[in-house]
Design a protein around this motif. Structure first.
Motif, PDB file in Angstrom:
ATOM      1  N   VAL D 510      21.622  -7.582  12.692  1.00  0.00           N
ATOM      2  CA  VAL D 510      20.794  -6.892  11.698  1.00  0.00           C
ATOM      3  C   VAL D 510      20.407  -7.938  10.671  1.00  0.00           C
ATOM      4  CG1 VAL D 510      20.865  -5.183   9.846  1.00  0.00           C
ATOM      5  CG2 VAL D 510      21.958  -4.686  12.049  1.00  0.00           C
ATOM      6  N   GLU D 511      19.111  -8.163  10.494  1.00  0.00           N
ATOM      7  CA  GLU D 511      18.730  -9.181   9.516  1.00  0.00           C
ATOM      8  C   GLU D 511      17.702  -8.641   8.535  1.00  0.00           C
ATOM      9  OE1 GLU D 511      17.237 -12.500  11.856  1.00  0.00           O
ATOM     10  OE2 GLU D 511      15.286 -11.581  12.069  1.00  0.00           O
ATOM     11  N   ALA D 512      17.546  -9.364   7.425  1.00  0.00           N
ATOM     12  CA  ALA D 512      16.562  -8.974   6.413  1.00  0.00           C
ATOM     13  C   ALA D 512      15.172  -9.043   7.036  1.00  0.00           C
ATOM     14  CB  ALA D 512      16.647  -9.899   5.210  1.00  0.00           C
ATOM     15  N   ARG D 513      14.307  -8.157   6.653  1.00  0.00           N
ATOM     16  CA  ARG D 513      12.964  -8.148   7.223  1.00  0.00           C
ATOM     17  C   ARG D 513      12.249  -9.447   6.894  1.00  0.00           C
ATOM     18  NH1 ARG D 513      11.398  -3.299   9.418  1.00  0.00           N
ATOM     19  NH2 ARG D 513       9.382  -4.281   9.741  1.00  0.00           N
ATOM     20  N   ALA D 514      11.354  -9.833   7.796  1.00  0.00           N
ATOM     21  CA  ALA D 514      10.653 -11.109   7.623  1.00  0.00           C
ATOM     22  C   ALA D 514       9.907 -11.164   6.293  1.00  0.00           C
ATOM     23  CB  ALA D 514       9.686 -11.317   8.784  1.00  0.00           C
ATOM     24  N   ASP D 515       9.454 -10.015   5.797  1.00  0.00           N
ATOM     25  CA  ASP D 515       8.686 -10.035   4.548  1.00  0.00           C
ATOM     26  C   ASP D 515       9.548  -9.654   3.335  1.00  0.00           C
ATOM     27  OD1 ASP D 515       9.035  -7.385   5.073  1.00  0.00           O
ATOM     28  OD2 ASP D 515       6.930  -6.810   4.854  1.00  0.00           O
ATOM     29  N   ALA D 516      10.866  -9.753   3.486  1.00  0.00           N
ATOM     30  CA  ALA D 516      11.748  -9.350   2.381  1.00  0.00           C
ATOM     31  C   ALA D 516      11.475 -10.165   1.122  1.00  0.00           C
ATOM     32  CB  ALA D 516      13.212  -9.491   2.789  1.00  0.00           C
ATOM     33  N   ASP D 517      11.108 -11.418   1.303  1.00  0.00           N
ATOM     34  CA  ASP D 517      10.845 -12.259   0.144  1.00  0.00           C
ATOM     35  C   ASP D 517       9.661 -11.710  -0.656  1.00  0.00           C
ATOM     36  OD1 ASP D 517      11.245 -14.582  -1.453  1.00  0.00           O
ATOM     37  OD2 ASP D 517       9.443 -15.438  -0.536  1.00  0.00           O
ATOM     38  N   GLU D 518       8.593 -11.390   0.091  1.00  0.00           N
ATOM     39  CA  GLU D 518       7.383 -10.871  -0.550  1.00  0.00           C
ATOM     40  C   GLU D 518       7.679  -9.517  -1.216  1.00  0.00           C
ATOM     41  OE1 GLU D 518       4.257 -10.457   2.362  1.00  0.00           O
ATOM     42  OE2 GLU D 518       3.181  -9.168   0.951  1.00  0.00           O
ATOM     43  N   VAL D 519       8.378  -8.658  -0.502  1.00  0.00           N
ATOM     44  CA  VAL D 519       8.701  -7.339  -1.046  1.00  0.00           C
ATOM     45  C   VAL D 519       9.590  -7.497  -2.282  1.00  0.00           C
ATOM     46  CG1 VAL D 519       9.880  -5.155  -0.567  1.00  0.00           C
ATOM     47  CG2 VAL D 519       8.434  -6.209   1.181  1.00  0.00           C
ATOM     48  N   GLY D 520      10.552  -8.412  -2.182  1.00  0.00           N
ATOM     49  CA  GLY D 520      11.451  -8.653  -3.309  1.00  0.00           C
ATOM     50  C   GLY D 520      10.667  -9.079  -4.543  1.00  0.00           C
ATOM     51  N   ARG D 521       9.682  -9.927  -4.344  1.00  0.00           N
ATOM     52  CA  ARG D 521       8.891 -10.395  -5.481  1.00  0.00           C
ATOM     53  C   ARG D 521       8.046  -9.263  -6.062  1.00  0.00           C
ATOM     54  NH1 ARG D 521       5.766 -14.601  -3.431  1.00  0.00           N
ATOM     55  NH2 ARG D 521       7.201 -15.016  -1.728  1.00  0.00           N
ATOM     56  N   LYS D 522       7.548  -8.401  -5.185  1.00  0.00           N
ATOM     57  CA  LYS D 522       6.746  -7.269  -5.652  1.00  0.00           C
ATOM     58  C   LYS D 522       7.566  -6.382  -6.598  1.00  0.00           C
ATOM     59  CE  LYS D 522       3.580  -6.506  -2.165  1.00  0.00           C
ATOM     60  NZ  LYS D 522       3.283  -5.943  -0.852  1.00  0.00           N
ATOM     61  N   PHE D 523       8.812  -6.110  -6.199  1.00  0.00           N
ATOM     62  CA  PHE D 523       9.634  -5.188  -6.989  1.00  0.00           C
ATOM     63  C   PHE D 523      10.590  -5.929  -7.924  1.00  0.00           C
ATOM     64  CE2 PHE D 523       8.343  -2.816  -3.248  1.00  0.00           C
ATOM     65  CZ  PHE D 523       7.843  -1.656  -3.826  1.00  0.00           C
ATOM     66  N   LEU D 524      10.452  -7.259  -7.962  1.00  0.00           N
ATOM     67  CA  LEU D 524      11.311  -8.099  -8.803  1.00  0.00           C
ATOM     68  C   LEU D 524      12.790  -7.866  -8.511  1.00  0.00           C
ATOM     69  CD1 LEU D 524       9.329  -7.879 -12.135  1.00  0.00           C
ATOM     70  CD2 LEU D 524       9.201  -9.617 -10.376  1.00  0.00           C
ATOM     71  N   VAL D 525      13.084  -7.813  -7.235  1.00  0.00           N
ATOM     72  CA  VAL D 525      14.471  -7.660  -6.806  1.00  0.00           C
ATOM     73  C   VAL D 525      14.877  -8.985  -6.176  1.00  0.00           C
ATOM     74  CG1 VAL D 525      15.992  -6.441  -5.222  1.00  0.00           C
ATOM     75  CG2 VAL D 525      14.187  -5.189  -6.402  1.00  0.00           C
ATOM     76  N   SER D 526      16.008  -9.528  -6.593  1.00  0.00           N
ATOM     77  CA  SER D 526      16.442 -10.816  -6.038  1.00  0.00           C
ATOM     78  C   SER D 526      17.054 -10.618  -4.664  1.00  0.00           C
ATOM     79  CB  SER D 526      17.484 -11.491  -6.914  1.00  0.00           C
ATOM     80  OG  SER D 526      17.426 -11.062  -8.218  1.00  0.00           O
ATOM     81  N   ARG D 527      17.178 -11.704  -3.952  1.00  0.00           N
ATOM     82  CA  ARG D 527      17.825 -11.651  -2.642  1.00  0.00           C
ATOM     83  C   ARG D 527      19.038 -12.558  -2.633  1.00  0.00           C
ATOM     84  NH1 ARG D 527      14.649 -12.750   2.258  1.00  0.00           N
ATOM     85  NH2 ARG D 527      13.960 -14.622   1.178  1.00  0.00           N
ATOM     86  N   GLY D 528      20.037 -12.183  -1.853  1.00  0.00           N
ATOM     87  CA  GLY D 528      21.219 -13.018  -1.707  1.00  0.00           C
ATOM     88  C   GLY D 528      20.968 -14.109  -0.689  1.00  0.00           C
TER      89      GLY D 528
END
Lengths: 145, 382, 328, 665
Positions: D510-528
């Protein structure tokens, strides 16, 4: 008496300061030479603060923030990741060994890492010897700005 | 059932000797399941690691000398354990007690005395350069040092590879020379055998010599020399730009400095040498080169690229006797034949030697030839 | 009116003389100055001797301008003398204000400078190894030279200064205005920077700027910058953002980036560090290796950020340590 | 500047006093500038301790307080309240952390005392320069947004809507349902996935408080806690869903086909399609990559058969804007591409399946109507399930994917249930059966006769390939060309095992979605470091993020199974609801602000703010900071070349003073 380095640590609130606290709550012993200033984010780590610490007599400056990718403020640590290498290049020209300034990433769960970083850095500064900043021996600056 | 008591001091000693990841192993057994010895006489590397973790007798078993350092287990290890470093460090500890297999002792003695593992004389080194009129390296006139490997100097079959390399490099206008006096073995295998101090001595002497001559760029023919220069020498202060002949040829082709126009009528398959492929990730350049040789038909074997089967010559095994029926190269020839190849190409003098031996032992001289990729390129020059 | 005239002095310490030229550059306004002021000491332009000054009573000079940094014993002696003889003393130009170009000597020390100048530089022809000595006996008596200091100091680090007029050299319009203000008795608070704005160069700079991102740094002489667009956007380091405006953007108008001669902004503690921080934060890289790669394209960052202000900066000079310790 | 500072040094029982010479610190503090009073106390945080500080502030007119005790992260709030109760602004308090970073980490009492003095001096110097600050409050918009229509998002949307909050649910695919809709059974209870999911999906579709926007994506988010403006792009379906009655004639008649995404490419769907029968909304979309009209051809089949005339090839993407008070991000995960592990032969051999492929193969509504068959139609006699495909593996993902052990057991059960004669091998490293009923399920599967081999599968060979490479030592009697050979060491035996099987099922990480970075930036949520969204605190704030008002739920935060995803969906909804119920929210006062007289409009700060809080007024040629958006990190402050941006409570002067204090001892 052997040389006891005086080091200023500037730590981000969310990861590194919390990590340093964790070292404390876990009763990990480490060198007492680092005196800590808490800022909210490593992004606040202005090179001026580093110079201030040296100016006030610090033999070394330890900066620590959240790991890259884990910044509480998304990307503040990236700004410092970029600033410090340039500051180090300037420090070399100012006759200060770049090893006297260290940037580390310490997460809130890395109490042991904080302990290790501090011990290692204190030893490194100890082997470099006192900074003994010349500006501290020069006459004080009259207001010039 | 045996009873055992852990002897943690031993485990700690292995860690200190360089097996730093020892304790990370979580015994998933990927290593043993991946090891090429599984095809002939399984080597339980997983169990050796666990014995070492507890410092229990058996970690120093004879089996340890079977490891060819092919890197299959290391690249697959889910915990990132540097299994080869671990093997090295255990061998080093055994070496200190003098229990090194006899044939290896002879090769090491030769490196110590003659600067090569083949009992060749020092004056023979790089003598091949004379008839080919390859000059002595001179930083004012030659860009590259051509480091032929001990194989080129002391092995007849390998000399053909260096001859081909000289032709190809000349055709592309590359300037290169060989080291005059004093060059020694790269000592890659010496290190893998666990003779760290001999490695450091030999490598240090090469580094000093190269630096004194102003060498900056080195072309190597053997992936083993490549690995040593690229990955081991920098820690000893030897930072050179190292290119393997395959990399060099690929870049010459890309820059259009080399034209391959003479058709080579052959059905070729390619054997990835461990130290070029798995160890240094050079999988694409050889295939790119083969695709540029006119007339040549290429077919992959099943065990290609990361899955490549070791020839059996790494990690000091070049100097050890391998029982008939246990030679990996004997498995490789039928595999090449199964895909219909009549040329088995590779790009390592060790592999060429091992595979060539198997071809003869298996009586397949008629069916298939073993060639270095550089030789195929040379054949394709007009 | 004659006896109400201001008595004005102008002196040069470690200075190139450009400031004196700038004073002349106020052109016909010099007549206005002369109308309100008597020049009682200006060795660059008129024949005055030190003993003339020594002979003056204390506080004789109403306003004394001093250009240049303090670099040797003569500079120090003269500025201290003039301080005694002056009612109002104004540091004139970058060197007096923040150290200026002579301040770059603080990246070195006396010994290494002598070594370079008298022995090592490629253009030095000195087979006998002749070096200046501070005292030398000749038939006529003893000749003396001032002692060159290891560390260049600003005027404010040497004597008490009433006002600072920045610039290399100061803008002539600003000079005239400042003299006018002082003459009119409307002097600002002691210690003020006069003849310059409280805001940075960007306030006046007409170039267009949208987004800062450094993929590499470029040197001005190796590029043809678009005169309409911010230098920084074109990868050229311009320290205008950390420098007071007031110069009339003469460099920028000549398609040269600002080098910082007007000195730091009022709440800035270290001009170089602030500019460094602003620029580095906009480097387009997220890994240490990429950052280093981009930084490799910036020659001499220390000289760039401290071109004018090293002696007035927080660390003031290159450290040598008591045992001659040298950083790499 | 404060001129009457009160210093209180806490013993914390023996926690501090055991190592630090408290009276010596008290004496040192008395000599520090502007200190009016310096006292010690056994437990400063106790009620009498706080009371003493309050009394002193009033009695002595103290204008700043230093408490030398535990970490500010521990009791800063406590002492701020005490100070405030005595009429002093809470920001005039400064904490000297002499416990966590002093007495607890230093053995030598002399050194601990020396360090404590320095820390106190830092706090005293700082306190003198601290300034009063105000907290501010903002009104909260009574609406919520849920992003992602998998089970976590569905649960969050239903909980919010049931509480009467108008909720917008955005889903990228034509239907909600997520991965759960693809499953046949769920572990360990073996309920039918569709039976428990479909009613929830229908409820979403029919809920009066839910606005379902399927086939849509969030384009941008602006604003801040309580007032987010969200732009949502609805992709052109080329079908007017207000007219469409869902009869399905178009899909039946459409002559063009493409591999079905929902069936993992194991079956075909039409160019106009709904992903699966129970889709919500159950309205088709036209895939422009398959429909020939988008390639200039003149097919009219769907138009002809659509009675309500809903087909609309002129339809364009449309953008809607909604304003919400809080956001739940539940964007899920993706399975790792198993081709990245070459030795497992996925993509090279047709009988090596991913988990999702097997789910569809086994699903009654799937391509084989639930019959487990090989691609050439044979009933497999033996199946190998390989655990940890890219999980617990530093080459791919270091973490454990948490669901694979259990669904591997589920597959083993389903195979045994359908093919009684088949042998099932499960290759595992460790069986991780931590949930409710999980270990029991493992026992049940052992009882059902599944063969467990402890050793990670190292290599998968095709039968034909194997025969070409195996020598005498590796000969396997009766191996067929179409079979597979799985090789592993059984570490319990210390023996190399080779198992010939008809089918291999992998369990991709199970991995983070390929666009998690973009989505994270949209909602200003950081990623581990693992790529998943980062919660505010791993234990105590598991669904909150560092962006106030934005919550995370489900596998976008990390691998989790259905019960955990549902629990998080509800938790995130609860947090979102709790925020909305407050009607207004307090915002910290420690933000940054531009000192207008010093700003030259150099624009150096504009790109630095991760929260887009800095804007540029072109007319005035000045930057300004929206203090509601500002989180107070200070990045812009450190970068302003004019020092024209001030970080409240962290000004240059305050930090300088602290450094001076720290170094004064």
């Amino acid at each position: 008496m052997s040389f006891e380095p005086r080091i200023v640590g500037i730590l981000c609130n969310w990861c590194s300061y919390t990590g340093a606290d964790l070292a404390g709550t876990s009763r990990m012993k480490y060198a007492p030479n680092v005196r800590v200033v808490r800022v909210m984010c490593s992004g606040r780590m202005d090179p001026t603060l580093v110079l201030k610490a040296f100016q006030e007599g610090a033999d070394g400056v330890l900066l620590a923030g959240c790991h890259i990718g884990d910044c509480h403020y998304i990307s503040g640590n990236l700004k410092t990741l970029r600033r410090i290498p340039l500051l180090k290049r300037v420090l070399v020209e100012l006759g200060i060994e770049p090893e006297r300034l260290r940037l580390e990433w310490v997460s809130a769960s890395e109490g042991a890492r904080y302990q290790g970083v501090v011990n290692e850095f204190v030893e490194q500064i100890r082997s470099l010897g006192p900074l003994d900043l010349e500006a501290r021996r020069l006459p004080a600056t009259a207001s010039a700005s | 059932m045996d009873v055992a008591t852990p002897f943690i001091e031993v485990a700690n000693a292995i860690v200190e000797a360089g097996g730093k990841d020892l304790n990370l192993c979580y015994q998933c057994a990927t290593c043993t399941g991946s090891c090429p010895w599984g095809y002939v006489e399984p080597l339980n590397i997983r169990q050796l690691i666990h014995l070492a973790q507890l410092g229990l007798e058996g970690y120093e078993s004879e089996d340890l000398w079977k490891c060819t350092t092919c890197g299959t287990c290391k690249t697959r290890c889910p915990r990132g354990v540097g299994i080869i470093d671990l093997v090295r460090s255990i061998r080093m500890m055994i070496g200190e007690t003098g229990l090194i297999p006899l044939t290896l002792r002879s090769a090491l003695g030769s490196v110590r005395g003659d600067g090569n593992p083949w009992n060749g004389s020092r004056v023979e080194r790089n003598r091949w350069a004379g008839p080919l009129q390859v000059p002595i390296f001179d930083k004012a006139r030659t860009e590259y040092l051509l480091y032929g490997c001990c194989m080129a100097s002391y092995d007849v079959r390998s000399r053909k590879i260096v001859e081909a390399a000289v032709r190809v490099l000349r055709a592309a206008g590359v300037t290169f020379g060989v080291m005059g006096q004093g060059e020694e073995c790269c000592a890659e295998s010496v290190r893998k055998i666990g003779e760290e101090s001999l490695f450091e001595r030999v490598a240090g002497s090469n580094i000093e010599l190269f630096k004194a001559q102003g060498v900056e760029k080195i072309i190597v023919l053997s992936p083993h020399c490549y690995d040593a220069f690229k990955n081991d020498y920098p820690a000893l202060g030897g930072k050179f730009q190292v290119v393997h002949i395959v990399e060099k040829i690929a870049s010459l082709l890309l820059l259009d400095k080399l034209r391959l126009e003479r058709p080579v009528k052959a059905k070729v398959t390619y054997h990835d040498p461990c130290y070029l492929g798995r160890h240094n990730n050079l999988f694409d350049p050889p295939r790119m080169i083969l695709s540029k040789i006119p007339g040549l038909e290429f077919e992959e074997m099943y065990r290609a690229r990361e899955l490549s089967l070791c020839c059996g010559g790494g990690g000091g095994r070049m100097w050890m006797e391998t029982k008939f029926g246990q030679r990996f190269s004997d498995l490789r020839i039928p595999e090449a034949l199964a895909v219909g190849a009549n040329v088995l190409a590779t790009s390592c003098p060790y592999c060429v030697n091992m595979l060539q031996d198997s071809r003869l032992n298996l009586n397949k001289e008629e069916a298939i030839e073993v060639k270095d990729l550089t030789e195929l390129v040379a054949e394709s020059l007009v | 009116m004659a006896n109400a005239k201001l008595k004005v002095g102008m002196y040069w310490a470690a200075s190139c003389g450009g400031c004196d030229v700038a004073l002349l550059d106020i052109h016909e306004k010099i007549l206005d100055v002369v109308a309100v002021a008597d020049l009682v000491f200006w060795p660059c332009a008129m024949d005055f001797k030190v003993h003339h000054v020594e002979a003056m009573p204390d506080k004789h000079i109403d306003v004394c301008f001093i250009s240049g940094a303090v670099r040797n014993s003569e500079n120090e002696h003269m500025v201290k003398l003039l301080r005694r003889k002056s009612k109002v003393l104004c540091a004139f130009g970058s060197c007096a204000h923040i150290g200026g170009i002579p301040g770059l000597a603080n990246f070195w020390d006396r010994q290494s400078i002598f070594q370079t100048v008298y022995h090592a530089s490629p253009s030095t022809e000195n087979p006998k190894g002749t070096v200046p000595v501070e005292r030398f006996k000749v038939a006529e008596g003893e000749l003396t030279l001032p002692h060159l200091y290891d560390t260049v100091k600003t005027l404010g680090q040497t004597i008490d200064v009433d006002y600072f007029l920045p610039g290399c050299p100061p803008n002539p319009d600003q000079i005239a205005a400042v003299i006018g203000v002082i003459a009119a008795g409307k002097a600002p608070a002691k210690g003020s920077v006069v003849g310059a704005s409280e805001r940075a160069m960007c306030e006046e700079c007409p170039r267009k700027k949208t987004e800062l991102k450094f993929k590499s740094f470029k040197r001005r002489h190796l590029t043809h910058p678009d005169p309409e667009v911010c230098f920084m956007e074109q990868g050229i380091v311009c320290v205008g953002a950390a420098t007071r405006s007031g110069c009339g953007w003469r460099c920028i108008g000549s398609n040269m980036p600002c080098r910082g001669c007007y000195g730091p902004l009022p709440s800035v503690h270290d001009q170089g560090a602030k500019m460094l921080s602003a620029i580095a934060a906009c480097i387009d890289a997220d890994t240490p290796d990429d950052v280093e790669r981009i930084l490799d394209t910036m020659p001499d960052p220390a000289g760039t950020f401290y071109r004018f202000g090293l002696p007035a900066s927080m660390l003031r000079r290159r450290q040598r340590g008591q045992d001659g310790r040298e950083a790499r | 500047m404060a001129s009457k500072i009160g210093v209180y040094v806490c013993h914390c029982g023996m926690n501090i006093a055991g190592t630090v010479d408290v009276p010596a610190v008290i004496e040192a503090a008395k000599a520090m500038p502007r200190v009016a009073l310096s006292k010690e106390y056994k437990f400063a945080c106790s009620d009498p301790g706080q009371e003493m500080i309050k009394q002193d502030i009033k009695a002595h007119g103290l204008d700043a307080i230093v408490v030398a005790a535990c970490s500010p992260l521990m009791h800063e709030k406590t002492f701020r309240r005490a100070v405030e109760a005595a009429g002093l602004n809470p920001f005039l308090l400064s904490i000297a952390n002499i416990r966590e970073q002093g007495s607890w980490v230093t053995e030598d009492p002399a050194k601990a005392t020396e360090k404590a003095k320095a820390i106190v001096a830092g706090a005293v110097f700082r306190a003198a320069r601290q300034e009063p600050l105000e907290m501010r409050s903002v009104e909260i918009h009574r609406a919520a947004l849920v992003v992602g229509g998998g089970i976590a998002g569905i649960q969050a949307a239903l909980d919010l809507a049931d509480s009467g909050i108008p909720t917008t649910l955005v889903e990228r695919q034509p239907s909600i349902g997520g991965y759960m809709a693809m499953f046949d059974k769920t572990f360990p209870t073996l309920d039918c996935s569709a039976c428990i999911l479909t009613p929830k999906m229908t409820a979403v579709g029919q809920h009066e408080n839910i606005k379902l926007m399927a086939y849509s994506e969030v384009e941008s988010v602006s604003g801040f806690v309580g007032n987010f403006q969200v732009r949502i792009r609805r992709k052109a379906a080329y079908v007017d869903h207000t007219k469409c009655n869902g009869c399905g004639m178009c899909m039946e008649k459409c002559p063009y086909k493409a591999p079905s995404e929902f069936d993992q490419g194991l079956s075909q769907r039409r160019a106009i399609y709904v992903p699966f029968a129970q889709a919500v909304p159950n309205k088709p979309v036209i895939d422009p990559a398959t429909c020939v009209r988008f390639k200039g051809k003149k097919c009219k089949t769907c138009i002809k058969f659509c009675e309500p005339g809903a087909i609309d090839f002129e339809q364009k993407d449309s953008v809607e804007e909604v304003t919400v008070g809080s956001i739940v991000v539940a964007t899920g995960f993706q399975p790792m591409d198993a081709k990245k592990i070459p030795q497992l032969a996925y993509g090279r051999h047709p009988e090596v399946y991913t988990a999702l492929e097997f789910e569809r193969l086994n699903n009654a509504a799937g391509p084989t109507q639930g019959k487990i068959l090989t691609k050439d139609g044979r009933v497999p006699q033996s199946v190998a399930i390989l655990n940890c495909t890219g999980s617990r593996d530093t080459n791919y993902h270091e973490y454990c994917s948490r669901v694979c052990c259990m669904y591997a057991l589920k597959y083993a059960h389903l195979i045994k249930e359908k093919l009684h004669e088949a042998t099932v091998f499960d290759f595992y490293i460790d069986m991780r059966c931590f949930g409710k009923g999980y270990e029991e399920f493992y026992r049940r599967l052992q009882d059902e006769g599944v063969r467990f081999i402890r050793g990670k599968a190292a290599q998968v060979f095709g039968g034909k390939e194997y025969k070409a490479i195996a020598n005498a030592a590796g000969f396997i009697d009766g191996l067929e060309d179409h079979q597979l050979v799985v090789q592993a060491e059984d570490s319990l035996l210390g023996k190399l095992i080779r198992v010939p099987v008809d089918m291999v099922v992998l369990t991709p990480a199970v991995e983070a979605r390929a666009d998690a970075d973009e989505v994270g930036r949209k909602f200003l949520v950081s990623r581990g470091a693992d790529g998943f969204f980062l919660e505010q605190h791993p234990k105590l704030a598991p669904v909150s993020t560092t962006n106030d008002g934005v919550y995370i739920a489900g596998a976008c935060q990390g691998p989790k199974d259905i019960p955990d995803s549902v629990a998080q969906g509800s938790a995130a909804a609860g947090k979102a609801l709790g925020l909305i119920a407050r009607r207004e929210v307090e915002v910290e006062g420690t933000t940054a602000s531009v000192v207008d007289e010093l700003c030259s409009g150099c624009k150096c700060c504009l790109t630095l703010c991760a929260y887009n809080a800095i804007s540029f007024d072109a007319d005035r040629h000045r930057s300004s900071i929206n203090e509601v958006l500002c989180k107070g990190c200070g990045t812009c402050v450190a970068s302003c070349p004019s020092s024209a941006i001030k970080a409240k409570h962290f000004t240059d002067e305050q930090i300088f003073a602290e450094i001076e204090g720290l170094m004064s001892m």
